[in-house]
Design a protein around this motif. Structure first.
Motif, short mmCIF file in Angstrom:
data_model
loop_
_atom_site.label_atom_id
_atom_site.label_comp_id
_atom_site.label_asym_id
_atom_site.label_seq_id
_atom_site.Cartn_x
_atom_site.Cartn_y
_atom_site.Cartn_z
N VAL A 9 -4.67 -5.13 -3.00
CA VAL A 9 -4.92 -3.89 -2.23
C VAL A 9 -5.56 -2.80 -3.10
CG1 VAL A 9 -3.02 -4.40 -0.66
CG2 VAL A 9 -2.60 -2.90 -2.61
N GLU A 10 -5.43 -2.91 -4.43
CA GLU A 10 -6.02 -1.93 -5.35
C GLU A 10 -6.78 -2.69 -6.43
OE1 GLU A 10 -6.27 1.20 -5.17
OE2 GLU A 10 -4.75 1.85 -3.72
N ARG A 59 0.83 -1.22 0.00
CA ARG A 59 0.00 0.00 0.00
C ARG A 59 0.86 1.25 0.00
NH1 ARG A 59 -2.62 -3.12 4.17
NH2 ARG A 59 -4.53 -4.11 3.35
#
Length: 628
Positions: free
Chosen positions: A286-287, A257
């Motif tokens: 995470v994305e 992150r």
């Protein structure tokens, strides 16, 4: 990502201005977006700070360097990124520090003002910087814990000089650069480099990873480098394997992150191995919606090709793949450019694959890439450090477990019981006995193409530069070796390759495995969590990535990475190589005629191919550019 240069001179002259400008010119590719330098009076002497900028965070002119704090007591030039700068900025704001930009450099300067050296363990990032303190009359130079960012320095004619590259140091120096014979011997004979403060240039030093040094501006006196961080191998006993898996998973994802913070396009270097695959898959985890561009070298048609694994990961995360296939002709074409970019000799042609991957990223408009570097050195990768693991088990009196481990470990590709046993013996010997065993294993400290007498006259140590970890204890030999690999032998060379190759194309290469949180956690775990009783490397990390990385990738039992078909490439370049090796370097200790004779035998198939060929080539071409 940037380049920094500067120093302290006892007197000011036009030569100082000229040399600092030349140093920045030498690093223009490290920072094509902005540049600046300033000279300051300091205790009847002069301090110079210079900077070339590659804009990544806060693209405005507010990120210009040298940067000064509000009241003017401190000035800084900084190369790197502080990924947790937002969190630090909020904490510093609560302590009364004002901010006028969104730059991580401004946060670093405020953190130094608030906490001094105590700020360093708080930083999540990669950095090399110099801080000029007018009040204390000091110039303090700092390098990050793992040496991700370079910092060279030298003393000459009473002056102190520093820069991000040796080419810039050469521009700052008034005297001609000369060869360091010890480093040349260690590299040519043993393939050793980037394992200590010495460089291939006499009198030019690396500031070692995790170290800081200070110049007293009143006298010009230079302190001994002091270590601000050292790895700990103390074992914690409060985590089960399952608990450790969860800790590793969350720590790694948090690092991803932070490493995705950027004001420019971000991609990933994907070799197809577990480490780079984990980085790419964690980026998607995470994305979920961010576009991901990957860049890969493909050894198509070779038994070291990773293309099937690259395709597997790209399909899994929905990435946009960019692939590079290269030839021997391209290596010959680009070799001099790569040698100039590296600044010093290096280990093998595998870094040419990396070189082209960064070139590909640049061509596609991607300025930041994430890379899997460092995972092997903190999680017992490669072949699993069998010598150290066997020694740990033997020291704990677990002889049955040691035999079982050796048996299981040997079942993996490229391993054998004899190979494991040899490594165990090597781990448990040192000094003359170690040198004798290396010789019996075919590792000659004085090959026929090395002349011992000139080296002896110079006081050159003519044996393998064996190093042992500064931190070690019975039963913790694997993590002790990892601590050494992270800071002295192994990783520093790989980080140098990545930094110089990426900067050649003005690309910032980020390494999310290399954070203090990750390393401190992994080096504290039981060794069996890192290398399992079945001989599985990175065992706890493989478990942590279940559900994020495809199982077939995690279950791989081989390791290739950006491997290149070196023998095929070099064999196709025989005439070119022959001409390079014939250039007389006029080095009394290097018998080039004998090296050339051995080269002909290797090319004729009368002697086995070794990486020694590459070291001859690389050293001769580098010497012609930088020393001759």
């Amino acid at each position: 990502m940037c380049g920094i240069a500067g120093g302290w001179w006892p007197t000011r002259s036009s030569l100082v201005d000229d040399s600092l400008a030349r140093a920045l010119d030498a690093m223009r590719l490290r920072g094509p977006d902005d540049r600046g330098y300033e000279l300051f009076e300091a205790a009847n002497a002069v301090v110079g700070l210079g900077h070339t900028r590659l804009s990544i965070i806060d693209l405005s002119s507010a990120g210009h360097q040298p940067m000064h704090c509000a009241e003017g007591a401190l000035s800084i030039v900084f190369n790197g990124e502080i990924y947790n700068y937002r969190e630090l900025r909020e904490e510093l704001r609560s302590l009364g520090h004002p901010f006028v930009s969104d730059s991580d450099t401004e946060v670093l300067l405020a953190a130094w003002k608030q906490w001094g050296r105590a700020c360093l363990p708080r930083l999540t990032g990669m950095f090399a910087f110099a801080v000029f303190d007018r009040v204390a009359a000091t110039l303090t130079c700092v390098r990050d814990a793992f040496g991700i960012k370079p910092f060279f320095y030298s003393q000459e004619q009473g002056a102190f000089l520093f820069a991000s590259e040796v080419a810039a140091i050469k521009a700052l120096k008034r005297e001609k650069a000369t060869l360091d014979w010890q480093r040349a011997y260690d590299y040519l004979v043993h393939g050793d480099y980037e394992s200590g403060p010495g460089t291939f240039f006499e009198g030019v030093l690396n500031l070692l990873p995790g170290h800081v040094l200070t110049v007293d501006l009143k006298t010009g006196a230079l302190s001994d480098p002091l270590r601000w961080w050292a790895p700990s191998i103390k074992e914690r006993s409060d985590l089960s394997f399952a608990d450790a898996t969860e800790h590793v998973r969350e720590t790694f994802l948090q690092s991803i992150r932070l490493h995705l913070r950027s004001d420019v396009a971000v991609g990933a270097a994907l070799s197809g191995g577990i480490d780079s695959s984990a980085v790419v898959c964690a980026m998607r985890h995470v994305e979920p919606d961010v576009p991901i561009n990957t860049f890969s070298y493909i050894a198509r048609g070779s038994d070291v090709s990773e293309e099937v694994w690259v395709d597997r990961v790209n399909e899994h995360v929905g990435a946009v793949p960019h692939k590079m296939v290269v030839s021997a002709d391209e290596l010959a074409r680009d070799l001099d450019s790569m040698i100039l970019a590296q600044g010093e000799p290096f280990g093998s042609t595998s870094i040419y694959a990396q070189y082209r991957v960064f070139q590909l990223a640049k061509e596609q408009g991607v300025t930041v890439t994430l890379d899997g570097q460092g995972a092997d050195e903190m999680m017992a990768g490669y072949s699993g450090y069998p010598g150290q693991r066997l020694r740990s088990l033997i020291e704990k009196g677990k002889l049955v477990e040691a035999w079982s481990f050796l048996d299981e470990w040997s079942k993996w590709p490229g391993r054998s019981r004899m190979g494991g046993a040899k490594r165990c013996v090597a781990e448990m010997t040192q000094g003359t006995l170690n040198q004798v065993l290396r010789s019996l294993n075919g590792m000659n400290a004085l090959p026929a193409w090395i002349k011992s007498e000139p080296l002896a006259e110079r006081g050159i140590v003519q044996r393998f530069p064996l190093q042992r970890s500064d931190v070690t204890e019975s039963g913790r030999r694997v993590v002790a070796e990892l601590a050494l690999s992270l800071t002295r032998r192994g990783l520093p060379a790989l980080l140098r390759h990545g930094d110089r190759n990426s900067m050649r194309f003005s690309v910032e290469s980020r390494v999310p495995f290399l954070t203090l949180d990750m390393v401190n956690l992994l080096l504290s775990l039981p060794e069996s969590y890192l290398i399992s009783p079945k001989g599985e490397t990175k065992s706890v990390f493989r478990a942590a990535m279940r559900g994020i990385v495809p199982d077939d990738v995690l279950d791989r039992r081989d390791k290739i990475g950006f491997a290149t078909p070196e023998q095929v490439w070099l064999t196709s370049m025989v005439d070119t190589i022959r001409s390079w090796l014939r250039v007389d370097l006029q080095l009394p200790f290097f018998d080039q005629a004998e090296a050339l004779r051995e080269f002909e035998l290797i090319m004729a198939g009368k002697k086995p191919f070794t990486w020694q060929v590459w070291r001859w080539i690389n050293f001769c071409r580098w010497h012609s550019h930088f020393i001759a």
